[in-house]
Design a protein around this motif. Structure first.
Motif, PDB file in Angstrom:
ATOM      1  N   VAL A  82      45.382  45.573  42.982  1.00 35.71           N
ATOM      2  CA  VAL A  82      45.230  44.126  42.864  1.00 35.71           C
ATOM      3  C   VAL A  82      43.745  43.799  42.744  1.00 35.71           C
ATOM      4  CG1 VAL A  82      45.407  41.927  44.091  1.00 35.71           C
ATOM      5  CG2 VAL A  82      47.375  43.452  43.977  1.00 35.71           C
ATOM      6  N   LEU A  83      43.416  43.013  41.728  1.00 35.11           N
ATOM      7  CA  LEU A  83      42.053  42.541  41.530  1.00 35.11           C
ATOM      8  C   LEU A  83      41.935  41.161  42.161  1.00 35.11           C
ATOM      9  CD1 LEU A  83      41.615  43.484  37.755  1.00 35.11           C
ATOM     10  CD2 LEU A  83      41.189  44.903  39.771  1.00 35.11           C
ATOM     11  N   GLY A  84      41.111  41.035  43.188  1.00 29.60           N
ATOM     12  CA  GLY A  84      40.951  39.755  43.889  1.00 29.60           C
ATOM     13  C   GLY A  84      39.956  38.876  43.167  1.00 29.60           C
ATOM     14  N   LEU A  85      40.403  38.206  42.135  1.00 30.86           N
ATOM     15  CA  LEU A  85      39.527  37.392  41.300  1.00 30.86           C
ATOM     16  C   LEU A  85      39.299  36.025  41.933  1.00 30.86           C
ATOM     17  CD1 LEU A  85      41.389  38.255  38.000  1.00 30.86           C
ATOM     18  CD2 LEU A  85      39.111  39.069  38.584  1.00 30.86           C
ATOM     19  N   SER A  86      38.085  35.539  41.845  1.00 29.18           N
ATOM     20  CA  SER A  86      37.801  34.166  42.242  1.00 29.18           C
ATOM     21  C   SER A  86      38.195  33.260  41.087  1.00 29.18           C
ATOM     22  CB  SER A  86      36.317  34.015  42.581  1.00 29.18           C
ATOM     23  OG  SER A  86      35.527  34.384  41.463  1.00 29.18           O
ATOM     24  N   GLU A  87      37.942  31.990  41.182  1.00 30.32           N
ATOM     25  CA  GLU A  87      38.291  31.082  40.086  1.00 30.32           C
ATOM     26  C   GLU A  87      37.528  31.478  38.830  1.00 30.32           C
ATOM     27  OE1 GLU A  87      40.589  28.819  40.073  1.00 30.32           O
ATOM     28  OE2 GLU A  87      41.096  29.246  42.147  1.00 30.32           O
ATOM     29  N   VAL A  88      38.275  31.783  37.765  1.00 28.18           N
ATOM     30  CA  VAL A  88      37.629  32.280  36.544  1.00 28.18           C
ATOM     31  C   VAL A  88      37.466  31.203  35.489  1.00 28.18           C
ATOM     32  CG1 VAL A  88      38.366  34.642  36.912  1.00 28.18           C
ATOM     33  CG2 VAL A  88      39.877  33.066  35.689  1.00 28.18           C
ATOM     34  N   GLY A  89      38.176  30.079  35.637  1.00 27.67           N
ATOM     35  CA  GLY A  89      38.026  28.954  34.717  1.00 27.67           C
ATOM     36  C   GLY A  89      38.273  29.335  33.270  1.00 27.67           C
ATOM     37  N   SER A 113      44.534  33.568  41.080  1.00 29.58           N
ATOM     38  CA  SER A 113      43.253  34.247  41.301  1.00 29.58           C
ATOM     39  C   SER A 113      43.387  35.745  41.571  1.00 29.58           C
ATOM     40  CB  SER A 113      42.487  33.593  42.471  1.00 29.58           C
ATOM     41  OG  SER A 113      42.248  32.233  42.185  1.00 29.58           O
ATOM     42  N   HIS A 114      44.455  36.344  41.117  1.00 25.52           N
ATOM     43  CA  HIS A 114      44.480  37.802  41.170  1.00 25.52           C
ATOM     44  C   HIS A 114      45.354  38.371  40.066  1.00 25.52           C
ATOM     45  CE1 HIS A 114      48.307  37.450  43.555  1.00 25.52           C
ATOM     46  NE2 HIS A 114      48.559  38.602  42.988  1.00 25.52           N
ATOM     47  N   MET A 115      45.069  39.615  39.723  1.00 25.44           N
ATOM     48  CA  MET A 115      45.877  40.353  38.759  1.00 25.44           C
ATOM     49  C   MET A 115      46.380  41.615  39.442  1.00 25.44           C
ATOM     50  SD  MET A 115      43.844  40.151  35.108  1.00 25.44           S
ATOM     51  CE  MET A 115      45.092  41.157  34.270  1.00 25.44           C
TER      52      MET A 115
END
Length: 341
Positions: free
Chosen positions: A183-190, A222-224
């Motif tokens: 799991v990629l813990g992405l922040s807001e990528v807009g 916010s995650h993949m």
């Protein structure tokens, strides 16, 4: 227009057939002439005719030998044998070469037109069949990304339907006997959402892998999630090592291409779809364990660090989640269900 190769050592025969074809079947054929077997082979290589009309007896390379050579090089070509005799031996050899039509000299115009009309109809039917097959293949390849997203959503959602997941795995030619999740813990990528998704998917599918397949989810809350899927024979260590290598690769790609420091969580290797879903929950927790550093965090390492009793990490996966972690996973699942709808 179709290309018609007429091979006969008698020029009058060739010109007579061409005249009949142009008169009785206008705008149907582009005609190519060959005066012997050797030239017929050369012209066939140059023009790739749809139909070949070949005289049996010609100087040099005989008609049947030339037909055999042309059929080897151009198996889709339709063959018509032209002979001055109704010779059974010729007919038997011709059939073995895939020749199903023959004309006996002097052929009447009605016979020539009848044979060519049948072959043109066969060519049209074959082309129609090929067009349909290509259309089906194109639709299939267009659906593959959707099938990949769908199987990822199945493995991420609250209830895993093993049968449905198995059908999707069959379409993608992937095993689901065992696997693990990243799991990629992405922040807001807009606005960078598509760039991030494309970078992750390209890197994931380009990564070398021999004993397992890879599935990439869409970007949700916010995650993949990514899943490494293997067969019963796939070693647990191969999946675990592959997940660590892929996690490092993805973190590097996102840092270089998108300027993002992304924490990567990796779940343990589990069996069957239900177990792989558990690995996803583990990876979610691991990805949120250290959101500052943007490094690789394996749930297995967290378990070892927490001791034999198993503390917060194990309790989270078994259902005793704290409010923050529970809300995160449940929100993600709601969005997964909405995306599936």
């Amino acid at each position: 227009m179709y290309r018609l190769l007429i091979a006969d050592d008698e020029a009058l025969e060739r010109e007579g057939i061409e005249w009949i074809v142009n008169r009785m079947m206008p705008d149907t054929f582009e005609t190519i002439h060959a005066e012997n077997g050797r030239m017929a082979i050369q012209k066939a290589e140059e023009h790739r005719p749809h139909i070949v009309m070949m005289d049996v007896r010609m100087p040099g390379i005989q008609g049947l030998e030339a037909l055999k050579e042309i059929k080897t090089q151009h198996p889709q070509a339709k063959m018509v044998l032209i002979t001055a005799y109704e010779n059974f031996e010729y007919a038997k050899q011709a059939i073995s070469l895939g020749v199903h039509e023959y004309l006996v000299k002097p052929a009447k115009r009605e016979q020539i037109v009848s044979v060519l009309s049948r072959l043109v109809q066969e060519l049209e039917e074959e082309q129609h069949k090929r067009d349909e097959e290509l259309a089906v293949r194109e639709q299939f390849f267009q659906l593959l990304p959707l099938a990949e997203t769908e199987i990822a959503l199945h493995l991420m959602s609250g209830h895993v339907n093993e049968t449905e997941t198995g059908h999707l795995a069959d379409i993608l030619q992937l095993p689901v006997d065992k696997g693990c999740s990243l799991v990629l813990g992405l922040s807001e990528v807009g606005e960078a959402k598509k760039k991030v998704y494309d970078a992750v998917k390209t890197a994931a599918h380009a990564a070398p892998k021999d004993s397992y397949g890879t599935v990439v989810s869409s970007l949700i809350h916010s995650h993949m999630a990514l899943f490494l899927l293997g067969t019963r024979q796939t070693g647990d260590s191969a999946l675990a090592d592959g997940a660590s290598e892929l996690g490092t690769r993805l973190a590097d790609v996102l840092r270089e291409q998108c300027g993002m420091a992304v924490p990567v969580g990796i779940g343990t290797v589990q069996n069957r779809a239900e177990g792989i879903k558990r690995s996803y929950y583990e990876a979610v927790f691991a990805s949120r364990y250290d959101q500052e550093g943007g490094g690789i965090c394996r749930f297995e390492d967290l378990m070892q660090a927490s001791g034999a009793g198993g503390t917060h990490a194990e309790k989270l996966i078994n259902g005793s989640r704290d409010a923050g972690e529970s809300a995160y996973v449940e929100l993600a699942i709601r969005q997964i269900r909405e995306e599936r709808e």
